[in-house]
Enzyme design. Structure first.
Site, mmCIF file in Angstrom:
data_model
loop_
_atom_site.group_PDB
_atom_site.id
_atom_site.type_symbol
_atom_site.label_atom_id
_atom_site.label_comp_id
_atom_site.label_asym_id
_atom_site.label_seq_id
_atom_site.Cartn_x
_atom_site.Cartn_y
_atom_site.Cartn_z
ATOM 1 N N ASP A 113 44.516 4.894 -15.654
ATOM 2 C CA ASP A 113 45.098 4.961 -14.316
ATOM 3 C C ASP A 113 45.864 6.287 -14.193
ATOM 4 O OD1 ASP A 113 45.809 3.153 -11.768
ATOM 5 O OD2 ASP A 113 47.693 4.019 -12.473
ATOM 6 N N HIS B 202 39.794 -2.868 -12.920
ATOM 7 C CA HIS B 202 40.633 -1.682 -13.139
ATOM 8 C C HIS B 202 41.361 -1.670 -14.477
ATOM 9 C CE1 HIS B 202 43.075 1.745 -12.109
ATOM 10 N NE2 HIS B 202 44.196 1.060 -12.241
#
Length: 320
Positions: free
Chosen positions: A108, A299
């Site tokens: 991320d 994610h």
């Protein structure tokens, strides 16, 4: 602090002085240094499944709470969170750990920090790996202007620019925040029956957690943010345009260290990239060794699919 030989199978915790701030780190193992950089809204705990396998393979694994997060200091000034500060913290951390180089792995927001560390200080980076967020060209326009044009005024990165707004929404009930975000951005996401407002609106509060996430995991994240809030991490987003200005001298530069990229088939971030973008990654990172696309994964890949991520990392590390 517990001595390393008293707890070889669990990360040890300590604080280091880096660039005028105190940085909390979790570490385990001995050998070549591997730095694990978390994203938003996370902490060192995001890497809980990576410590033991990497340490057992002969690596010194260190995961900091990055600037503004968890047990690390949170400067008040928004402009203390630029990409130069974040890369500087990685450089300073390598030195504070008594090392001369590291393999830098980021997920991320940690991925752009890893990519930029490899870009700006390749002399310190044995290898670089990014999870979810790919290395991208700098671009000719201010990023937030381009994001508004492409995704509209409701895009979360634009929402995050308003001081105090997202900070309050996310801090209102940290446990609900993490249940919604961790499940809602995963490969196990279920859309809410009626999407609401703000950042959390598009995410449902799940009745049950998926197998990869426990209530104790949610508690661990929530407790860290209950104590320290979300503003430090949000300030990273508030420097997106500033970072674009600061990186102008590296326009067109490429990432030269050996590189690895891992993405998830259901990762929401994939929607940020144009079709076929990943095929052009070697133009940005000419020494790209592999790209792993995890089927059905969302994610939070190092939490959702730790075995596959660890296997990819160990294969990459063994080839350096």
């Amino acid at each position: 602090m517990q001595r390393q030989d008293e707890g070889d199978h669990v990360p040890q915790h300590r604080e280091l002085s880096v660039n005028g701030i105190t940085v909390h780190v979790a570490e385990q193992g001995e050998g070549p240094l591997v730095l694990l950089l978390h994203g938003f809204p996370e902490s060192w705990y995001s890497w809980r499944h990576q410590f033991e396998p990497l340490a057992a393979a002969g690596y010194r694994v260190v995961a900091p709470d990055q600037r503004g997060y968890g047990g690390t200091d949170r400067p008040e000034d928004v402009d203390a969170y630029t990409i130069m500060h974040l890369v500087g913290d990685v450089v300073g951390l390598i030195a504070a750990l008594g090392e001369r180089e590291a393999v830098v792995v980021g997920h991320d927001w940690g991925a752009p920090v890893a990519w930029h560390t490899a870009l700006l200080r390749p002399d310190l980076v044995r290898g670089v790996a990014g999870l979810s967020v790919a290395p991208t060209p700098r671009g000719s326009r201010r990023p937030l202007e381009a994001a508004r044009e492409r995704f509209g005024d409701g895009f979360y990165q634009l929402y995050f620019q308003q001081p105090g707004v997202a900070d309050a929404e996310l801090a209102r009930d940290p446990r609900t925040t993490f249940r919604k975000t961790l499940v809602g951005a995963s490969g196990d996401a279920v859309p809410p029956s009626a999407p609401g407002e703000g950042f959390l609106g598009p995410f449902a509060d799940p009745e049950e957690l998926p197998a990869w996430l426990t209530e104790a995991d949610v508690d661990a994240f929530a407790e860290q943010y209950r104590r320290h809030g979300f503003t430090g991490g949000l300030n990273w987003y508030r420097n997106i345009d500033r970072n674009w200005e600061l990186t102008a001298p590296w326009e067109g530069a490429v990432i030269t260290p050996p590189a690895l990229f891992i993405t998830g088939e259901r990762d929401l971030v994939r929607g940020f990239y144009p079709p076929g973008f990943f095929e052009h990654l070697p133009a940005i990172a000419p020494n790209l060794r592999a790209v792993h696309d995890l089927a059905g994964c969302g994610h939070w890949m190092q939490q959702e699919r730790p075995d596959e991520v660890n296997s990819a990392l160990l294969e990459f590390l063994s080839g350096l």
